[in-house]
Write an enzyme that holds these catalytic residues in place. Sequence first.
Site, PDB file in Angstrom:
ATOM      1  N   HIS A 107       0.830  -1.202   0.000  1.00  0.00           N
ATOM      2  CA  HIS A 107       0.000   0.000   0.000  1.00  0.00           C
ATOM      3  C   HIS A 107       0.864   1.251   0.000  1.00  0.00           C
ATOM      4  CE1 HIS A 107      -2.353  -3.330   1.627  1.00  0.00           C
ATOM      5  NE2 HIS A 107      -3.433  -2.716   1.220  1.00  0.00           N
TER       6      HIS A 107
ATOM      7  N   HIS B 229      -1.995  -1.414   7.175  1.00  0.00           N
ATOM      8  CA  HIS B 229      -1.599  -1.671   5.789  1.00  0.00           C
ATOM      9  C   HIS B 229      -0.550  -0.669   5.306  1.00  0.00           C
ATOM     10  CE1 HIS B 229      -5.166   0.991   5.686  1.00  0.00           C
ATOM     11  NE2 HIS B 229      -4.507   1.605   4.740  1.00  0.00           N
TER      12      HIS B 229
ATOM     13  N   HIS C 299      -4.170   3.273  -3.480  1.00  0.00           N
ATOM     14  CA  HIS C 299      -4.321   2.684  -2.148  1.00  0.00           C
ATOM     15  C   HIS C 299      -3.543   1.385  -1.966  1.00  0.00           C
ATOM     16  CE1 HIS C 299      -6.065   1.097   1.517  1.00  0.00           C
ATOM     17  NE2 HIS C 299      -6.306  -0.018   0.863  1.00  0.00           N
TER      18      HIS C 299
ATOM     19  N   GLU D 129     -17.937  -5.466  24.108  1.00  0.00           N
ATOM     20  CA  GLU D 129     -17.120  -6.674  24.159  1.00  0.00           C
ATOM     21  C   GLU D 129     -15.889  -6.565  23.258  1.00  0.00           C
ATOM     22  OE1 GLU D 129     -20.367  -6.645  23.390  1.00  0.00           O
ATOM     23  OE2 GLU D 129     -21.284  -7.416  25.225  1.00  0.00           O
TER      24      GLU D 129
ATOM     25  N   HIS E  69     -28.572 -16.498  23.923  1.00  0.00           N
ATOM     26  CA  HIS E  69     -27.606 -16.427  25.019  1.00  0.00           C
ATOM     27  C   HIS E  69     -26.954 -17.781  25.325  1.00  0.00           C
ATOM     28  CE1 HIS E  69     -29.298 -12.499  25.439  1.00  0.00           C
ATOM     29  NE2 HIS E  69     -28.586 -12.222  26.511  1.00  0.00           N
TER      30      HIS E  69
END
Lengths: 691, 691
Positions: B39, B79, B276, B425, B487
């Site tokens: 990149h 990257h 990119h 989380e 759950h």
Amino acid sequence: MGEPATKKAKTADPELDAACIETIGFLSVDQVQAANSGHPGAPLGMATMAYALWSKIMRYNPKNAKWINRDRFVLSNGHSCALQYSMLYLTGYERPTLDDLKQFRQLDSVTAGHPENELLDAVEVSTGPLGSGISNAVGLAMAAEHMAAEFNEEGFPIIDNHTYVFCGDGCMQEGIASEACSMAGHQKLGNLIVLYDDNHITIDGDTSCAFTEDVTKRFEAYGWHVLSVENGNSRDPTELIEAIEAAKACTDKPSFIRVKTVIGYGAKKQGTGGVHGAPLGVDEIKRMKEELGLDGDKTFEVPENVLSHMREAQTRGEEAEAEWTSMFEKYKAKFPEKAAEFERRIARKLPEGVFDKLPKWTPEDKALATRASSGKVLNAMADAIPELVGGSADLTGSNSTALANATDFQPGARDGRYFRFGVREHGMSAMCNGLAAYGSLIPFGATFLVFAGYMLGSVRLSALSGFQVLYILTHDSCGVGEDGPTHIPIETLATLRAIPNLTVFRPADATEVAGSYKAALLRQHGPSAFALTRQGVPNLAGSDAEKVALGAYTVAPVPDGSKPKIIIVGTGSEVQLAVAAAKALVDEGIPAAAVSMPCWELFEEQSKTYQEEVFVKGVPVLGVEAGCTQGWAKYVHYQHGINTFGKSGPGGKVMEHFGFTEENVLGLAKKLLERYKDVEAPALIDAHTLM
Amino acid sequence: MGEPATKKAKTADPELDAACIETIGFLSVDQVQAANSGHPGAPLGMATMAYALWSKIMRYNPKNAKWINRDRFVLSNGHSCALQYSMLYLTGYERPTLDDLKQFRQLDSVTAGHPENELLDAVEVSTGPLGSGISNAVGLAMAAEHMAAEFNEEGFPIIDNHTYVFCGDGCMQEGIASEACSMAGHQKLGNLIVLYDDNHITIDGDTSCAFTEDVTKRFEAYGWHVLSVENGNSRDPTELIEAIEAAKACTDKPSFIRVKTVIGYGAKKQGTGGVHGAPLGVDEIKRMKEELGLDGDKTFEVPENVLSHMREAQTRGEEAEAEWTSMFEKYKAKFPEKAAEFERRIARKLPEGVFDKLPKWTPEDKALATRASSGKVLNAMADAIPELVGGSADLTGSNSTALANATDFQPGARDGRYFRFGVREHGMSAMCNGLAAYGSLIPFGATFLVFAGYMLGSVRLSALSGFQVLYILTHDSCGVGEDGPTHIPIETLATLRAIPNLTVFRPADATEVAGSYKAALLRQHGPSAFALTRQGVPNLAGSDAEKVALGAYTVAPVPDGSKPKIIIVGTGSEVQLAVAAAKALVDEGIPAAAVSMPCWELFEEQSKTYQEEVFVKGVPVLGVEAGCTQGWAKYVHYQHGINTFGKSGPGGKVMEHFGFTEENVLGLAKKLLERYKDVEAPALIDAHTLM
């Protein structure tokens, strides 16, 4: 959209409003108490919100939960489902009944601990994992916009439904919701209205311990229309109704209504974590009822006037649907082809003969990465199946998901079928679930296979909810090469294969890619995932699109038809190694066969007879897959895989480093032959058969 | 913190600045070109940022990459690592050398396709999966705050380092970053400074296709100090330097500097997706060099004056560390105990005798959920090991992770060791990785087992990066009960077991919980996960904390010591069923043994001899685990598990529904005995042994 704020909605009877709201609350806490399990706090806090929305605003028909132009409701804080069950009962849906409410959270009841779309028609999406519902809702809202653009005609707003969401602080903290809500703002989804139950309490206590950001400012930053209601627990729903009407009036932005509430409103411990996730107790509920002049000993009590007022939803709903049906009949007369197409989509019937349009390949065609053949198959299918919509999490070129004959879905271009999901994998998966939940679209979402780990929570929900979502997952092994271990999936195939009701395909070549798409498109009650190569693979002489549906098949039998002395099974890009090694053995006079196993789940569905036709009893089996070996011991005697992380380097060299060469596979096959020279290899499938 | 803006940092030589910045850019694109992969766009766009930060601001010592009080640098848009490698070489780190740069992205080179902390000392965290690095940085910044609070004394700022982050649009879109950045704002992390490479380009093209939110406003909403630099590609770094200095001056908020840049600055296709992710081409690089008056045919060219200017970093770094060391020597004299403790932590040596403090249980102790015994063990260990820090994603009570003798880590209370991660989380896992990466803490993070799917991307990175993070995952089976299928983990154990270098424990009882913690605390070079029950389990007579380290062991041998005719293996809450069924068989005169298998990974590390001591050759093995059966075929002849989603209902009833009762296990054992009455059961471990 454009529906005028309806003044008639307001009731002239404040006492009746209050009685309804109280009934909603008590019916919910009675469920939790009867189960001695569940969440009473949020239902009490959101009772007025529910009343305002369901009684005064939302368009739905309890007599036909699946009316296509219904407003969608998503309870993103799914733990408060007792509230939703109360509303469904009170407004007169067939299920849940009052008895169902009494069976809250009991085995085999429809009133499960979190709302499940497979159990109740009126539940659009299964919620509970926080942030997921609101993200599904973005997909539901995009689906409505797209369907409207495709089917509405001047004077015929066949689709103009809204999507309403209740959510809490937990949903606001989850990254999945941030991704989807940023997308909703970008997409200017005027048909999406979120009511945020701002009660300042999560399980760990006051949100001040972890969550002090300015949520409304964040939603403004996303480009949402933001409103606030200061007393969400008022027994007068007027302020809430006006806010929702103002939200509806804003048609070029999604609306976010911050509703200040008190969790467990009315309970002694209101406003604390103590009312969140445990029953209030018989005595406390009794006290609360008596404080309001009700009989504290009665449970599941619905006053006559409350029920009849709430049940007006049936008449409103039947009228609304009848009006729509009459409009649709006229539309049908005027636009018969469009109407037929609309009905086909709602019925989820694929167009006739779509699979005739699957591209075909022969061994003479040049080697092609399966991501590239996937691109061709996807385009052929998208041309034939207009309800196939989707996109990539910012990897369109890499995933080969560009659609030649489709434009982008954007504000002002709602007929576009290609979704620029942005670098938002988890949000993409949740939005795809919403697109699927709408009931007339087959969504696909794409990223690198390794990034399944960024969206696994929602992929699981695709499977749990039975949504037909196609996951196009490219760069499926260390063949990825230079990008290195962060981009090389090792465990990911095992991860996906372990999820119930998710069908995972790893096609060997272009022909199997076509077969995988066919199998996935026919599988309407669950998601599928395609693991596809970055690197080119040859078109194999023995590959068979139709046999993909068998899960595994002999791609290169022993040429003279005799029983093999060894079987080499591969998946995806490693099937060519299995074939080459088997051929080399045959050339040396050793009868060897190669098996391609594009799909474990479909193979498991076959008869034991067929399974033992593929993996012949007593014949040693060598497996080859450039990923972790977990799970293969069921089929093979030795699995050549990778149980460490990958390496950065040119793809071919990394493959070689990990022993994925014809020479190494041949060597392993010979070792295995030697190993079972004098003893019969255990018949593994038979060995594991008990019943 | 509180370090004054240093005016001396500004250089008086604009031409030298420009030459340095150009060299950084060309050295980066030359790497990409040599590899013909990578990149180039972001390094060109961020060259001035890198120069400003590394040459004028950041405190680090190239001669000692691991100096504990160094500023941390995280390249969240991993990257663009060619840029980081250029900086490391130019500022004079031992590795990468110029030859390493020429080996960019080649097999076994340290200059991998994305930065890997295991390959280069100066890389703090492995990045590449977007949003992850910036989230790790929040953990790194919290670690510094905590260490400072624990060890600094008046006049002795032993720890006062900053954490700097480069990130791009991709990182800004990922939900993981939203979670962590919301937390950073809440925590008022004044030592965290993010430079956002705002170049408006992602892989799919202009960000206008998917990402039009107001990013700076969002960060203001999170509570960050927000700054903007309009010309991030100026060859005069002054504006950038001033912005970073202003960021350092703000000590009560994290700072977010939006730097407007042009991707691929200087290339013909600058400002487009074309620069990119693909090399620019030899001709284009030649043209770019010649346009600046350089020799277009030379690659990897570093002008003498540039190198000597950049290498001043060595002197600056050595001086800075020497100054720190001298301060630390004085600190050591004045606070010998604290200094010794500091050194112990940096050396990652556990305090003496910590495992003597593990609680013990006997079969007479009452049944206890393993989440509860985990709470007791965690507390005992936290009391003994001050570097054990962590918390829960808003499930403190449910996860039993409250620490009795520790306070919350909060603004103004940095000595707190308990982290309120919020309902985040994925962010929690990434922040734990950052806490671990700091080098002196052992972090733990907790949630329900099923929600591992919400954070898997970062759990994978814990494993890939070799970070010792403890994942406390409760509610580990359908024993969860009423909360229902959303759950109830089914596939999750398989998911975690498939990840390389992650050790997964599912202890059978309190004793095994203690053993699991011990094994995990001793395992410094990778994460561990504990799967723990919600429901009570008895303390087994045969369980053994020390034997957890063997992965599996015979928990109930045949009483008379004879060879069993059947072995029943279980994990976690199902071991009691294995033991009970084995006992029932013995009572019927059939020699049967029960095995507890708390950890697959550790069992795999044992000798084949030991493995075949546990799973005796020729003896049929029945497995019992309330989760999917994937992977068990390696050890058992029949696995009783659950390959569908769970159900909502009281936990005991759901367990019963899925056949997790003594009666059913006994019945299955008898069937298996019948199945192998006349034939010997295949020796599975032996059958799968090839080498």
